[in-house]
Design an enzyme around this catalytic site. Structure first.
Site: not given
Ligand code: FCB
Length: 459
Positions: A91, A135, A180, A307, A309, A366
Site C-alpha cells: 500500500r 495521503h 485518514e 487504520n 493503533y 495500517e
Molecule cells: C497514521 C498515518 C501514517 C503514519 C501513522 C503512524 O495516522 O496515516 O502516515 O503517520 O499514522
C-alpha cells in the site's frame, strides 16, 4: 512511559499459531511524502508538507521529507525488501503534486512515469499494488486558493483521481481515495500540528472534513469510469472510544469525541448523513452543506480500510470546544509516540464497523508501533521484539474478528521501513525494516521477518 521488552513473551509460538482465513492479504504500507524524497525532481510541485516542514518548530527534530528514504530513486530496493519479507501486497500513495504540480490542469508525464515504473515493478515481483490517492500532500497552490476549506478542492481532487486512475487503472485494481480524513482535517486545520498548520478549532476541522468527504464522493465514480473493475474504498482511522469513568459528563464527552472521529465519516460514507448529535452541537460552526452533498458522499464503495493503533479513553475536559473532552492515559504499555498498546482495539473497531455499517469488505490498512530510534546491533540487525510482539498480538485480534464472521480480508503493517513521521520527524521509527540514514540501505528487522514468516505460512 512503559515500554519494556519482555524476553519471555512466547513470540515464536504465538506467531506460528496464528491462523488467518485463506487468501488473506499480508502487506506493508507507506506514504509518498514519508518515503519518496526528491521533492523538486522532474517538475514536482510544492506540497503543503514541503511548506509546513520549513516553519520553525513545526517538526520536532527540524527535519523534512526532502530526502526521506529516497524511494523516488530507490523504489527497486523497496520491492526487493517486500519480497525479502515475503509480503505480497504494498500500500503506497501517489504524490498529488508529483503528478499534477499545482493541483489543476494537465498531469505531469514524468511524475506519472514514476508510478508506472513502481507499479510495473511490483507486478513483476508478484506484489499487488494498493494505491492511495491522497495521503496528506496537497499541492501548495491549492492550499493558497483555500485548500480543504474550499469546495473547489473537492472537484480538483476528483479530476486528479480520474487522471491517475486512467493511467494506472489497467494494472492497479485497488484504490483508496483518502487516507485518514479525521487526522489531516483535525490535526491540520483545528489543532495546527500537521500541514497546513491551521489552528481554527472545530470550525476548521469540520469545514475541511466536509470538503474532503465531498472529494471522496466525487472521485469514486470518476475512478470507476476511468478504471473499469476497480475496487474503490476509503481509509479511516477508527478508534474505539471508552469513557474515562461511568460519570455522566465523561460518558457524554466520550460520545462527542467518538461522534467526530468515527461517526462523522462513517455515517456520511455509509448512510449519507452526518450524525445528528454532532450537527446539533456544532450548529454554529458548520460549513455550507448542500442538500445534494450527502448523496454524493455516500457512493457505494467496495471496502473500508481501517487504520488503527490504539483505543481512546476520553473524559470531560477543555479540548476543542464545544467538543470539550480530554484524553486520559490509563496505566499500561505505551509506545514511543505515547500511544497505549491495547490489542483488542483492532477487533473492537472491526466489530463496530461491521455491525453498524456492514462494509462489503474490511482491511486493516495500517497498524504498528513506534520505538525510540533503533541503532543496528553488532550483527547488523535490529531485534525489535516489542514491535514483533505488537504485530502478532494485533494479528491475533484480526484472526478472532475473521473467525467471528467479519469480512476482514487483509492486514498492512505500518510501515515498510523507517521513514519521515510527520511532525515527529525521524524521532519515532515505525518501520518493520531499518533504513540506514547514511547509505539508505534497507534491512528487515525482527518484526519484518516475523511478519514475513506469518505471511508465507498463510500463503
Ligand atoms: C497514521 C498515518 C501514517 C503514519 C501513522 C503512524 O495516522 O496515516 O502516515 O503517520 O499514522
Amino acid at each position: 512511559m512503559l515500554n519494556t521488552v519482555d524476553p519471555v513473551w512466547p513470540l515464536e509460538e504465538r506467531a506460528a499459531a496464528l491462523r488467518l482465513p485463506e487468501g488473506f492479504v499480508f502487506g506493508a504500507a507507506t506514504a509518498a511524502y514519508q518515503i519518496e524524497g526528491a521533492v523538486r525532481a522532474d517538475g514536482k510541485g510544492e506540497s503543503i508538507w514541503d511548506r509546513f516542514t520549513r516553519r520553525p518548530g513545526a517538526i520536532v527534530d527540524g527535519t523534512s521529507g526532502e530526502v526521506a528514504c529516497d524511494s523516488y530513486n530507490r523504489w527497486q530496493d523497496d520491492i526487493v525488501l517486500l519480497r525479502e519479507m515475503g509480503l505480497r501486497a504494498y500500500r503506497f500513495s501517489i504524490g498529488w503534486p508529483r503528478v499534477q504540480p499545482g493541483g489543476t490542469g494537465a498531469l505531469s508525464a514524468a511524475g506519472l512515469a514514476y508510478y508506472d515504473r513502481l507499479v510495473d515493478g511490483l507486478l513483476e515481483a508478484g506484489v499487488t499494488p494498493y494505491a492511495t490517492l491522497y495521503h496528506w500532500d496537497l499541492p501548495q497552490e491549492l492550499q493558497d486558493a483555500g485548500g480543504w476549506y474550499s469546495r473547489d478542492t473537492a472537484h480538483r481532487f476528483a479530476d486528479y483521481a480520474e487522471g491517475v486512475a486512467a493511467t494506472l487503472g489497467d494494472r492497479v485494481r485497488h484504490w483508496t481515495t483518502l487516507n485518514e480524513p479525521w487526522t489531516f482535517c483535525w490535526f491540520g486545520h483545528a489543532l495546527g500540528e500537521d500541514a497546513p498548520g491551521l489552528s481554527d478549532g472545530v470550525r476548521g476541522g469540520l469545514a475541511a472534513s466536509h470538503h474532503a468527504l465531498l472529494a471522496h464522493g466525487l472521485a469514486v465514480p470518476r475512478i470507476r469510469a476511468a478504471a473499469p473493475g476497480a475496487e474503490v474504498g476509503i481509509v479511516l482511522d477508527l478508534n474505539v472510544v471508552s469513557a474515562a469513568t461511568e460519570a455522566e459528563e465523561d460518558r457524554a464527552a466520550a460520545t462527542r469525541f467518538e461522534g467526530v472521529q468515527n461517526r462523522w465519516y462513517l455515517d456520511a460514507v455509509f448512510k449519507g448523513s452526518y450524525p445528528a448529535d454532532i450537527l446539533e452541537l456544532c450548529a454554529d460552526l458548520l460549513p455550507e452543506i448542500r442538500p445534494e452533498d450527502n448523496a454524493q458522499i455516500a457512493q457505494p464503495i467496495d471496502y473500508l480500510g481501517v487504520n488503527i493503533y490504539r483505543r481512546s479513553v476520553i473524559g470531560a475536559g477543555g479540548d476543542l470546544p464545544p467538543l470539550n473532552f480530554a484524553r486520559v492515559n490509563p496505566p499500561g504499555r505505551y509506545t514511543a509516540t505515547g500511544w497505549e498498546i491495547w490489542p483488542p482495539c483492532i477487533r473492537d473497531a472491526l466489530d463496530f464497523a461491521h455491525r453498524n455499517y456492514a462494509p462489503k469488505a474490511l482491511f486493516i490498512t495500517e497498524n504498528g508501533m513506534a520505538t525510540p530510534p533503533e541503532p543496528l546491533g553488532p550483527d547488523g540487525r535490529v531485534e525489535d521484539r516489542e514491535r514483533a510482539r505488537y504485530l502478532v498480538e494485533h494479528l491475533e485480534q484480526v484472526a478472532e474478528a475473521a473467525r467471528s464472521g467479519i469480512p476482514v480480508e487483509g492486514y498492512f503493517a505500518w510501515t515498510l521501513m523507517d521513514n519521515f513521521e510527520w511532525a515527529s520527524g525521524y524521532t519515532v521509527p515505525f518501520g518493520i525494516a531499518h533504513v540506514d540514514p547514511a547509505t539508505q540501505e534497507r534491512r528487515p528487522k525482527l518484526s519484518g521477518e516475523v511478519l514475513g514468516r506469518i505471511a508465507r505460512a498463510g500463503a
